[in-house]
Scaffold this motif. Structure first.
Motif, PDB file in Angstrom:
ATOM      1  N   UNK A   5      35.908  46.557  48.180  1.00 16.25           N
ATOM      2  CA  UNK A   5      37.110  45.728  48.053  1.00 16.25           C
ATOM      3  C   UNK A   5      37.602  45.269  49.418  1.00 16.25           C
ATOM      4  N   UNK A   6      38.418  44.249  49.419  1.00 16.66           N
ATOM      5  CA  UNK A   6      39.010  43.745  50.653  1.00 16.66           C
ATOM      6  C   UNK A   6      40.512  43.632  50.477  1.00 16.66           C
ATOM      7  N   UNK A   7      41.247  44.170  51.417  1.00 16.59           N
ATOM      8  CA  UNK A   7      42.700  44.041  51.454  1.00 16.59           C
ATOM      9  C   UNK A   7      43.043  42.790  52.254  1.00 16.59           C
ATOM     10  N   UNK A   8      43.790  41.876  51.651  1.00 19.67           N
ATOM     11  CA  UNK A   8      44.238  40.664  52.332  1.00 19.67           C
ATOM     12  C   UNK A   8      45.759  40.685  52.350  1.00 19.67           C
ATOM     13  N   UNK A   9      46.338  40.910  53.519  1.00 21.50           N
ATOM     14  CA  UNK A   9      47.793  40.864  53.624  1.00 21.50           C
ATOM     15  C   UNK A   9      48.237  39.406  53.762  1.00 21.50           C
ATOM     16  N   UNK A  10      49.431  39.107  53.271  1.00 16.11           N
ATOM     17  CA  UNK A  10      49.925  37.744  53.352  1.00 16.11           C
ATOM     18  C   UNK A  10      49.132  36.771  52.498  1.00 16.11           C
ATOM     19  N   UNK A  11      48.662  37.222  51.355  1.00  9.29           N
ATOM     20  CA  UNK A  11      47.775  36.403  50.524  1.00  9.29           C
ATOM     21  C   UNK A  11      48.508  35.322  49.748  1.00  9.29           C
ATOM     22  N   UNK A  12      49.830  35.314  49.789  1.00  5.74           N
ATOM     23  CA  UNK A  12      50.558  34.265  49.088  1.00  5.74           C
ATOM     24  C   UNK A  12      50.812  33.043  49.962  1.00  5.74           C
ATOM     25  N   UNK A  13      50.453  33.114  51.256  1.00  6.98           N
ATOM     26  CA  UNK A  13      50.524  31.942  52.122  1.00  6.98           C
ATOM     27  C   UNK A  13      49.309  31.058  51.914  1.00  6.98           C
ATOM     28  N   UNK A  14      49.348  29.845  52.460  1.00  7.03           N
ATOM     29  CA  UNK A  14      48.256  28.896  52.231  1.00  7.03           C
ATOM     30  C   UNK A  14      46.912  29.410  52.723  1.00  7.03           C
ATOM     31  N   UNK A  15      46.877  29.935  53.942  1.00  3.96           N
ATOM     32  CA  UNK A  15      45.614  30.419  54.481  1.00  3.96           C
ATOM     33  C   UNK A  15      45.181  31.688  53.764  1.00  3.96           C
ATOM     34  N   UNK A  16      46.104  32.621  53.538  1.00  2.00           N
ATOM     35  CA  UNK A  16      45.756  33.847  52.824  1.00  2.00           C
ATOM     36  C   UNK A  16      45.252  33.571  51.426  1.00  2.00           C
ATOM     37  N   UNK A  17      45.876  32.617  50.760  1.00  2.00           N
ATOM     38  CA  UNK A  17      45.453  32.245  49.413  1.00  2.00           C
ATOM     39  C   UNK A  17      44.038  31.681  49.426  1.00  2.00           C
ATOM     40  N   UNK A  18      43.736  30.812  50.402  1.00  2.00           N
ATOM     41  CA  UNK A  18      42.394  30.230  50.497  1.00  2.00           C
ATOM     42  C   UNK A  18      41.349  31.300  50.782  1.00  2.00           C
ATOM     43  N   UNK A  19      41.696  32.243  51.636  1.00  2.00           N
ATOM     44  CA  UNK A  19      40.768  33.341  51.937  1.00  2.00           C
ATOM     45  C   UNK A  19      40.527  34.177  50.689  1.00  2.00           C
ATOM     46  N   UNK A  20      41.593  34.479  49.965  1.00  2.00           N
ATOM     47  CA  UNK A  20      41.446  35.269  48.743  1.00  2.00           C
ATOM     48  C   UNK A  20      40.530  34.571  47.743  1.00  2.00           C
ATOM     49  N   UNK A  21      40.761  33.293  47.528  1.00  2.84           N
ATOM     50  CA  UNK A  21      39.938  32.550  46.570  1.00  2.84           C
ATOM     51  C   UNK A  21      38.477  32.513  47.010  1.00  2.84           C
ATOM     52  N   UNK A  22      38.238  32.375  48.305  1.00  4.08           N
ATOM     53  CA  UNK A  22      36.858  32.345  48.788  1.00  4.08           C
ATOM     54  C   UNK A  22      36.177  33.702  48.614  1.00  4.08           C
ATOM     55  N   UNK A  23      36.871  34.784  48.950  1.00  2.00           N
ATOM     56  CA  UNK A  23      36.262  36.107  48.814  1.00  2.00           C
ATOM     57  C   UNK A  23      36.063  36.482  47.348  1.00  2.00           C
ATOM     58  N   UNK A  25      35.323  34.287  45.082  1.00  2.00           N
ATOM     59  CA  UNK A  25      34.116  33.521  44.754  1.00  2.00           C
ATOM     60  C   UNK A  25      32.867  34.192  45.307  1.00  2.00           C
ATOM     61  N   UNK A  26      33.026  34.925  46.416  1.00  2.00           N
ATOM     62  CA  UNK A  26      31.904  35.666  46.996  1.00  2.00           C
ATOM     63  C   UNK A  26      31.581  36.939  46.206  1.00  2.00           C
ATOM     64  N   UNK A  27      32.402  37.253  45.202  1.00  2.00           N
ATOM     65  CA  UNK A  27      32.172  38.448  44.394  1.00  2.00           C
ATOM     66  C   UNK A  27      32.888  39.684  44.885  1.00  2.00           C
ATOM     67  N   UNK A  28      33.862  39.497  45.776  1.00  2.00           N
ATOM     68  CA  UNK A  28      34.596  40.630  46.327  1.00  2.00           C
ATOM     69  C   UNK A  28      35.780  41.010  45.435  1.00  2.00           C
ATOM     70  N   UNK A  29      35.960  42.284  45.098  1.00  2.00           N
ATOM     71  CA  UNK A  29      37.248  42.720  44.557  1.00  2.00           C
ATOM     72  C   UNK A  29      38.291  42.590  45.671  1.00  2.00           C
ATOM     73  N   UNK A  30      39.489  42.160  45.352  1.00  2.00           N
ATOM     74  CA  UNK A  30      40.488  41.950  46.394  1.00  2.00           C
ATOM     75  C   UNK A  30      41.821  42.585  46.023  1.00  2.00           C
ATOM     76  N   UNK A  31      42.431  43.210  47.030  1.00  2.00           N
ATOM     77  CA  UNK A  31      43.795  43.728  46.930  1.00  2.00           C
ATOM     78  C   UNK A  31      44.659  42.794  47.760  1.00  2.00           C
ATOM     79  N   UNK A  32      45.598  42.123  47.129  1.00  2.00           N
ATOM     80  CA  UNK A  32      46.371  41.066  47.768  1.00  2.00           C
ATOM     81  C   UNK A  32      47.825  41.493  47.909  1.00  2.00           C
TER      82      UNK A  32
END
Length: 241
Positions: A5-23, A25-32
């Motif tokens: 899994x990947x922890x993405x802090x600040x995932x509700x911002x534009x850049x964080x959101x784009x990173x979350x969506x990309x990861x 799509x890469x098949x990563x479980x994400x904690x946002x």
């Protein structure tokens, strides 16, 4: 073997959101995470592989508790993309102690708290990935951004330290340093300032959040295993001038 899994802090911002969506799509479980004063991004729905958590990154105890919750929820220690950040622009004489401490606390201390909470666990697990989202403001002076630039410059120094200390355990740490990127954080930037930026940038255009996300995806992948301790500018060539 399941993806870590990947922890993405600040995932509700534009850049964080784009990173979350990309990861994702890469098949990563994400904690946002999102600020307790905000809300999750409506474009990213939660499921067993995508979980949202409110987090005040300046609260060390809350960060430690979050890491424990993620391990319990996902069954593994997460990699990290530290994307939480605020600007707090003001001329030097107008920077209050409260403003300074808020920016440094969010952009720098929060990153430290999160890395410290994850460090031992990632070293034990091995082959970990840490990415900090920085800014070209750390490399190019920009009036009104004393606290922001200081926090992002220190973040680059911290990334080198993390890379050196944790590298022998296969853990990489890098900074992705965007220039002017479309989104809410530049919503208040005057049009003339944006036009001046575009004219001075070799590519003559503003970046998009997905540009940052694509680079983060590489650094978080197996293909990024031999890149560490680096600050990589993604700024349309601005810092090349």
């Amino acid at each position: 073997m399941a993806a870590r899994p990947c922890l993405i802090t600040g995932a509700s911002g534009n850049i964080g959101e784009a990173i979350a969506l990309r990861l994702i799509a890469d098949g990563r479980p994400v904690a946002l995470t999102h600020s307790p004063r905000g809300a999750p991004s409506p474009s990213i729905s939660g499921n067993e592989q995508v979980r949202w958590y409110p987090l005040e990154v300046r609260d060390d105890a809350a960060v430690q508790a979050l890491v424990g919750s993620i391990e319990s929820d996902f069954g593994a220690v997460p990699d990290l993309v530290y994307c939480a950040g605020i600007t707090g622009d003001a001329a030097i004489p107008r920077i209050t102690n409260e403003l300074w401490e808020s920016v440094i606390g969010t952009n720098l201390s929060g990153a430290f708290y999160t890395v410290r909470a994850l460090a031992t666990k990632l070293m034990v697990a091995g082959d970990g990935r840490i990415v900090f989202i920085g800014s070209v403001s750390a490399s190019k002076g920009n009036p009104g951004q004393m606290s922001y630039a200081a926090s992002k410059g220190a973040l680059e120094a911290m990334a080198r330290e993390v890379a050196v200390e944790m590298g022998r355990f296969g853990v990489t740490c890098n900074v992705v340093s965007p220039g002017l990127i479309e989104g809410r954080m530049v919503g208040g930037v005057p049009d003339k300032t944006i036009e001046r930026y575009v004219r001075s940038s070799p590519l003559r255009q503003i970046g998009k959040p997905v540009d940052v996300a694509n680079l983060v995806s590489l650094l978080m992948s197996a293909e990024g295993r031999y890149i560490t301790g680096q600050t990589i500018q993604i700024d349309g060539g601005l810092t090349a001038m």
